[in-house]
Design an enzyme around this catalytic site. Structure first.
Site, PDB file in Angstrom:
ATOM      1  N   THR A 133      -7.996 -14.247 -39.090  1.00 23.06           N
ATOM      2  CA  THR A 133      -7.572 -15.237 -38.096  1.00 23.06           C
ATOM      3  C   THR A 133      -8.492 -16.450 -38.011  1.00 23.06           C
ATOM      4  O   THR A 133      -8.355 -17.262 -37.088  1.00 23.06           O
ATOM      5  CB  THR A 133      -7.498 -14.567 -36.706  1.00 23.06           C
ATOM      6  OG1 THR A 133      -8.775 -13.963 -36.418  1.00 23.06           O
ATOM      7  CG2 THR A 133      -6.441 -13.466 -36.687  1.00 23.06           C
ATOM      8  N   GLU A 134      -9.397 -16.591 -38.949  1.00 24.79           N
ATOM      9  CA  GLU A 134     -10.414 -17.635 -38.855  1.00 24.79           C
ATOM     10  C   GLU A 134      -9.829 -19.039 -38.697  1.00 24.79           C
ATOM     11  O   GLU A 134     -10.345 -19.870 -37.947  1.00 24.79           O
ATOM     12  CB  GLU A 134     -11.330 -17.598 -40.087  1.00 24.79           C
ATOM     13  CG  GLU A 134     -12.308 -16.420 -40.110  1.00 24.79           C
ATOM     14  CD  GLU A 134     -11.730 -15.161 -40.740  1.00 24.79           C
ATOM     15  OE1 GLU A 134     -12.506 -14.251 -41.049  1.00 24.79           O
ATOM     16  OE2 GLU A 134     -10.489 -15.094 -40.917  1.00 24.79           O
ATOM     17  N   VAL A 135      -8.729 -19.345 -39.435  1.00 25.38           N
ATOM     18  CA  VAL A 135      -8.186 -20.708 -39.382  1.00 25.38           C
ATOM     19  C   VAL A 135      -7.667 -21.060 -37.991  1.00 25.38           C
ATOM     20  O   VAL A 135      -7.506 -22.250 -37.671  1.00 25.38           O
ATOM     21  CB  VAL A 135      -7.052 -20.906 -40.416  1.00 25.38           C
ATOM     22  CG1 VAL A 135      -7.600 -20.829 -41.824  1.00 25.38           C
ATOM     23  CG2 VAL A 135      -5.923 -19.896 -40.210  1.00 25.38           C
ATOM     24  N   ARG A 136      -7.407 -20.071 -37.168  1.00 24.19           N
ATOM     25  CA  ARG A 136      -6.876 -20.331 -35.828  1.00 24.19           C
ATOM     26  C   ARG A 136      -7.956 -20.732 -34.824  1.00 24.19           C
ATOM     27  O   ARG A 136      -7.631 -21.151 -33.709  1.00 24.19           O
ATOM     28  CB  ARG A 136      -6.106 -19.111 -35.327  1.00 24.19           C
ATOM     29  CG  ARG A 136      -4.884 -18.833 -36.195  1.00 24.19           C
ATOM     30  CD  ARG A 136      -3.901 -17.890 -35.593  1.00 24.19           C
ATOM     31  NE  ARG A 136      -2.655 -17.910 -36.349  1.00 24.19           N
ATOM     32  CZ  ARG A 136      -1.544 -17.287 -35.985  1.00 24.19           C
ATOM     33  NH1 ARG A 136      -1.520 -16.592 -34.857  1.00 24.19           N
ATOM     34  NH2 ARG A 136      -0.462 -17.354 -36.735  1.00 24.19           N
ATOM     35  N   PHE A 139     -12.311 -22.072 -38.057  1.00 23.23           N
ATOM     36  CA  PHE A 139     -13.299 -21.497 -38.976  1.00 23.23           C
ATOM     37  C   PHE A 139     -12.603 -21.237 -40.305  1.00 23.23           C
ATOM     38  O   PHE A 139     -11.427 -21.572 -40.487  1.00 23.23           O
ATOM     39  CB  PHE A 139     -13.860 -20.206 -38.352  1.00 23.23           C
ATOM     40  CG  PHE A 139     -15.171 -19.752 -38.932  1.00 23.23           C
ATOM     41  CD1 PHE A 139     -16.168 -20.651 -39.256  1.00 23.23           C
ATOM     42  CD2 PHE A 139     -15.406 -18.400 -39.137  1.00 23.23           C
ATOM     43  CE1 PHE A 139     -17.372 -20.218 -39.785  1.00 23.23           C
ATOM     44  CE2 PHE A 139     -16.603 -17.961 -39.663  1.00 23.23           C
ATOM     45  CZ  PHE A 139     -17.593 -18.866 -39.985  1.00 23.23           C
TER      46      PHE A 139
END
Length: 257
Positions: A133-136, A139
């Site tokens: 979920t980093e792009v959310r 990151f």
């Protein structure tokens, strides 16, 4: 150790995340203790197979966001050192000289999903969700991407890494991220039975060499990979384990690994 438990039972080394109140989130200290535990298991002659487990409802929620917030005031060099710290843990698990089984009893998200990704086998409960979920949160899933591309290929990796969506254990199984789905009441026993099968039936040395080759061959050309495999094939024939295994097979007697 404060955040990680290390136990041995029947030649299985259990490394257990023990920070349930924080959903076993990763901080510098947690990563440090995991590295120490895996180093110990690597060298422990009483351990033949390693199980990575967790206490509480979540397997691992990824990076501790309060910790990430603190890192934003760091210099690039300080952040690079911290990134290398996690990189070293993932590489350590991926190349460990012993088979590592992830026993996922709850959600594995972001860096927590990365932990499961670098294990050799993943057993999960049906209710667990997986995702990067980093792009959310602005990151990037940088380090795990290197391993995920190897594990499930580019198309599915792009879907998971660029959308940041959580997927079910069933979907994770279908795309090759996990091996088996087991009800929570049977999870620990199923993992133990599988580990005991590896311990009883297989040469530890053979599993170590095979795992090492799986890690190295993808970076080679076809010819380089075949030459490397041929050399390892020849080396394996001279090992005590190979002699022992073939002798036992030909004489129709059980081999004690």
């Amino acid at each position: 150790m404060q955040f990680v438990k290390y136990e041995i039972e029947d030649r299985i080394g259990y490394i257990t995340l023990n920070r349930p109140e924080k959903r076993n989130a990763l901080s510098y200290e947690v990563v440090t203790e995991l590295k120490e535990a895996f180093s110990r298991a690597s060298e422990d002659e009483q351990v033949k197979v390693v199980v990575l487990a967790a206490e509480g409802k979540a397997f691992c929620a990824g990076a501790d966001l309060a910790y990430i917030q603190q890192l934003q005031s760091n210099t690039f060099e300080e952040n690079l050192e911290d990134s290398n710290h996690l990189k070293e843990l993932f590489y350590q698990i991926y190349t460990l000289n012993k088979v590592v089984i992830a026993q996922v009893q709850g959600h594995a998200i972001a860096g927590g999903c990365g932990l499961a990704t670098v294990c050799d086998f993943v057993f999960s409960v049906p209710e667990a969700k997986f995702g990067y979920t980093e792009v959310r949160i602005g990151f990037i899933p940088a380090i795990v991407k290197v391993f995920l591309l190897r594990k499930i290929g580019e198309m599915k990796s792009k879907e998971l890494l660029l959308t940041g969506e959580l997927i079910t254990a069933s979907d994770a199984s279908n795309c090759g991220l996990i091996n088996k789905i087991v009800n929570v009441t049977q999870l620990k026993e199923e993992v133990k039975v599988f580990a005991e099968m590896l311990i009883k039936n297989n040469s530890g040395q053979s599993m170590e060499f095979t795992k090492k080759m799986i890690a190295k061959v993808p970076e080679m050309s076809l010819e380089e990979g075949l030459d490397y495999a041929a050399r390892k094939n020849a080396e394996a024939r001279a090992t005590d384990d190979c002699r022992k295994g073939i002798n036992s097979f030909l004489n129709k007697v059980s081999v004690n690994w």
